[in-house]
Each structure stands twice: as C-alpha cells, then as structure tokens.
Motif scaffolding. Structure first.
Motif, mmCIF file in Angstrom:
data_model
loop_
_atom_site.group_PDB
_atom_site.id
_atom_site.type_symbol
_atom_site.label_atom_id
_atom_site.label_comp_id
_atom_site.label_asym_id
_atom_site.label_seq_id
_atom_site.Cartn_x
_atom_site.Cartn_y
_atom_site.Cartn_z
ATOM 1 N N THR A 100 0.849 -1.297 0.082
ATOM 2 C CA THR A 100 0.084 0.087 -0.101
ATOM 3 C C THR A 100 0.786 1.090 -0.128
ATOM 4 O O THR A 100 1.709 1.398 0.685
ATOM 5 N N VAL A 101 0.398 2.187 -0.758
ATOM 6 C CA VAL A 101 1.097 3.396 -0.841
ATOM 7 C C VAL A 101 0.286 4.521 -0.089
ATOM 8 O O VAL A 101 -0.903 4.283 -0.032
ATOM 9 N N GLU A 102 1.038 5.289 0.843
ATOM 10 C CA GLU A 102 0.317 6.013 1.987
ATOM 11 C C GLU A 102 1.113 7.569 1.827
ATOM 12 O O GLU A 102 2.351 7.683 1.586
ATOM 13 N N ILE A 103 0.003 8.529 1.837
ATOM 14 C CA ILE A 103 0.525 9.758 2.079
ATOM 15 C C ILE A 103 0.217 10.375 3.488
ATOM 16 O O ILE A 103 -0.849 10.032 4.035
ATOM 17 N N ALA A 104 1.198 11.198 4.076
ATOM 18 C CA ALA A 104 1.204 11.751 5.355
ATOM 19 C C ALA A 104 1.436 13.235 5.463
ATOM 20 O O ALA A 104 2.236 13.755 4.781
ATOM 21 N N PHE A 105 0.420 13.949 5.917
ATOM 22 C CA PHE A 105 0.493 15.634 5.954
ATOM 23 C C PHE A 105 0.858 15.788 7.550
ATOM 24 O O PHE A 105 0.078 15.163 8.361
ATOM 25 N N ASN A 106 1.776 16.685 7.824
ATOM 26 C CA ASN A 106 1.861 17.443 8.905
ATOM 27 C C ASN A 106 1.235 18.839 8.955
ATOM 28 O O ASN A 106 1.834 19.489 7.991
ATOM 29 N N LEU A 107 0.241 19.332 9.745
ATOM 30 C CA LEU A 107 -0.513 20.168 9.121
ATOM 31 C C LEU A 107 -0.131 21.397 10.467
ATOM 32 O O LEU A 107 0.002 20.892 11.971
ATOM 33 N N ASN A 108 -0.211 22.495 10.562
ATOM 34 C CA ASN A 108 0.071 23.892 11.335
ATOM 35 C C ASN A 108 -1.464 23.694 11.956
ATOM 36 O O ASN A 108 -2.111 24.772 11.648
ATOM 37 N N VAL A 123 9.576 9.433 1.571
ATOM 38 C CA VAL A 123 10.097 10.391 0.770
ATOM 39 C C VAL A 123 9.390 11.577 0.622
ATOM 40 O O VAL A 123 8.234 11.637 0.729
ATOM 41 N N ASN A 124 10.077 12.663 0.976
ATOM 42 C CA ASN A 124 9.570 13.889 1.134
ATOM 43 C C ASN A 124 8.940 14.518 -0.202
ATOM 44 O O ASN A 124 9.558 14.451 -1.231
ATOM 45 N N VAL A 125 7.974 15.105 0.024
ATOM 46 C CA VAL A 125 7.167 15.588 -1.111
ATOM 47 C C VAL A 125 7.232 17.175 -1.229
ATOM 48 O O VAL A 125 6.597 17.745 -0.216
ATOM 49 N N ALA A 126 7.519 18.051 -2.422
ATOM 50 C CA ALA A 126 7.254 19.556 -2.235
ATOM 51 C C ALA A 126 5.998 19.726 -2.190
ATOM 52 O O ALA A 126 5.052 19.121 -3.017
ATOM 53 N N VAL A 127 5.269 20.470 -1.272
ATOM 54 C CA VAL A 127 4.108 20.896 -1.196
ATOM 55 C C VAL A 127 3.550 21.555 -2.284
ATOM 56 O O VAL A 127 2.253 21.501 -2.702
ATOM 57 N N ASP A 128 4.393 22.423 -2.972
ATOM 58 C CA ASP A 128 4.066 23.186 -4.043
ATOM 59 C C ASP A 128 3.713 22.349 -5.476
ATOM 60 O O ASP A 128 3.215 22.816 -6.588
ATOM 61 N N SER A 129 4.211 20.884 -5.208
ATOM 62 C CA SER A 129 3.764 20.095 -6.450
ATOM 63 C C SER A 129 2.666 19.354 -6.221
ATOM 64 O O SER A 129 2.472 18.465 -7.235
ATOM 65 N N LEU A 130 1.864 19.390 -5.065
ATOM 66 C CA LEU A 130 0.760 18.780 -4.866
ATOM 67 C C LEU A 130 -0.464 19.448 -5.655
ATOM 68 O O LEU A 130 -0.557 20.526 -6.007
ATOM 69 N N GLY A 143 -12.946 13.860 7.536
ATOM 70 C CA GLY A 143 -13.746 13.282 6.413
ATOM 71 C C GLY A 143 -13.504 12.424 5.632
ATOM 72 O O GLY A 143 -12.925 11.435 5.989
ATOM 73 N N ALA A 144 -13.996 12.492 4.524
ATOM 74 C CA ALA A 144 -13.864 11.477 3.452
ATOM 75 C C ALA A 144 -13.973 11.939 2.214
ATOM 76 O O ALA A 144 -14.497 12.954 1.787
ATOM 77 N N VAL A 145 -13.423 11.044 1.088
ATOM 78 C CA VAL A 145 -13.085 11.432 -0.406
ATOM 79 C C VAL A 145 -13.114 10.180 -1.113
ATOM 80 O O VAL A 145 -12.265 9.229 -0.790
ATOM 81 N N GLU A 188 -5.831 17.808 -2.277
ATOM 82 C CA GLU A 188 -6.636 19.033 -2.600
ATOM 83 C C GLU A 188 -8.063 18.873 -1.618
ATOM 84 O O GLU A 188 -8.299 20.195 -0.993
ATOM 85 N N THR A 189 -8.273 17.871 -1.233
ATOM 86 C CA THR A 189 -9.089 17.708 -0.182
ATOM 87 C C THR A 189 -8.988 18.542 1.391
ATOM 88 O O THR A 189 -9.579 19.073 1.955
ATOM 89 N N VAL A 190 -7.641 17.873 1.719
ATOM 90 C CA VAL A 190 -7.229 18.482 3.144
ATOM 91 C C VAL A 190 -6.898 19.865 2.669
ATOM 92 O O VAL A 190 -7.286 20.678 3.662
#
Length: 230
Positions: A42-50, A223-230, A62-64, A195-197
C-alpha cells in the motif's frame, strides 16, 4: 534504543535524498522503485499540518472518493431496517442487519472495513462504540457513513472512498493505492486527497498550513514531497 532496520530497508534508504523535497511525480516513481515488499504494498501519504487539535474547530475529519480506487476490496456492513436494509443489499453491501448484526459484533466479529448506518440505528449502534471506535469503524456523519442514502454510501465505499482525520499531533495519514498502480493513477489519487485536505483548512489557522508531506510504501522509507507540487 534506536530501531534497527534490515538490509533491504537500508539499501532502499540509500536511494533517497532525505534533505530533498521531491516533486510529486518524482516521489511516486521513487517510492515504487525502492519498494521491496514481497506483496502488492500500500502507498500512503502523510501530512503534517499547522493545526492545534486541542481546539475542536481545528480537528479535520472527512472522506473522499479516490478517482482510481484504493486497490483493496472493501468489506462493507450496513446497520439498517426494512426498505433501507433492502436498499443496502441491492447496492452491494456485504452484510446488512440491525440488532442481529450488533449482537454479532458484540460477540467479537470485526472482519470488515467500513460500517454504515441509517440515523435511526445510531442509538443501538452506540452500544458497540467501544468495539468499533478503536478500529476506526464507528459510523459518522462527517465521513458520510451515517446517512439515509445507503446506496450512495455503499457504492462510494466500494469504489474507493477513504477517510481522513488529524491525530493529536496534527498529522493526517491516508492510503492512496498500491505499488502496482501506474504512476498516473497514484498521482491522481494523491492530488485528490491533497486538494481535499487543503480545502479543509480551518479558518483559525494562520500562516503556513501544510508544514510537511511525505509518501511511503508499506515497508519502505518515506520520501519527502514538495508541497507546491501537490
């Protein structure tokens, strides 16, 4: 004591520049390249939010529906009576019931992925909250799993609906597919959840909202992802 990793993990980690934020497409390609699981991981994405999750208005939930599905067959149960039970069965729910289903769960059965309930059943479903809650299975209006439109809820769950919520540290982790997916399918799913987050940004949040994003496979390094590429 520091966690020790196996040779395959160490070899995979050597291919990742941990000081770099990769573009989304490059990150997806790299996660697939370094995956070493002996199954379709499984591939998973993780966000750390302020966000301050001590404040109720800054807790995300929520859900999408992912456009390319999750790659997993979801077992869906529905708590409903009468015509709504028949509707759930027709929509493809795996198990439908009311008090009989509640009793089955009280007896220890939890072999399902999604639980949906009509509003009139929630007082009874609340009795098994201690069983469903820790597993993330408790029906909730915010995720569309407490509803009279059981057809839509069942079909969306079967089609690849995922839920998201912040943990106590402001992190959101969501499965977005399988390593076997082609790159475009994973990128499409990742962009949808991102986009949902972003749309769910609480009004009270000031300054930077998304602090960090990474993707990973089941056993692989992140693997770190550049936020502006999302």
């Amino acid at each position: 004591m520091a966690k020790k990793h196996g040779k395959k993990y160490v070899a995979a980690l050597e291919k990742v520049d941990q000081t770099k934020d990769y573009t989304l497409t490059d990150a997806v390609a790299l996660v697939k390249e370094i995956d070493f699981a002996g199954f379709d991981a499984t591939v998973e994405i993780a966000f750390n939010l302020n966000v301050d999750t001590r404040q109720a208005d800054q807790q995300l939930r929520g859900a999408v529906v992912l456009p390319n599905g999750t790659g997993k067959d979801q077992t869906v149960v529905v708590f409903a009576k009468g015509d709504k039970a028949k509707e759930a069965e027709a929509a493809g729910a795996d198990v439908v019931g009311d008090m009989d289903l509640i009793q089955r769960i009280q007896d220890g059965w939890l072999d399902f992925d999604v639980a949906i309930a009509t509003p009139d059943m929630m007082a009874q479903v609340g009795r098994i909250g201690r069983a469903l809650g820790p597993k993330g299975l408790m029906p909730n209006p915010k995720t569309g799993t407490v509803t009279m439109d059981v057809t839509k809820a069942v079909q969306e769950s079967k089609a690849g609906k995922v839920t998201y919520r912040t943990d106590r540290d402001g992190n959101v982790s969501v499965p977005v597919g399988k390593v076997s997916f082609d790159d475009a399918a994973l990128v499409g799913n990742l962009k949808t959840i991102a986009e949902t987050v972003v749309r769910a940004r609480p009004a009270a949040v000031k300054g930077t909202y998304v602090k960090h994003v990474s993707i990973t496979s089941t056993f692989g390094p992140s693997v770190n992802v550049a936020v502006d590429s999302l």
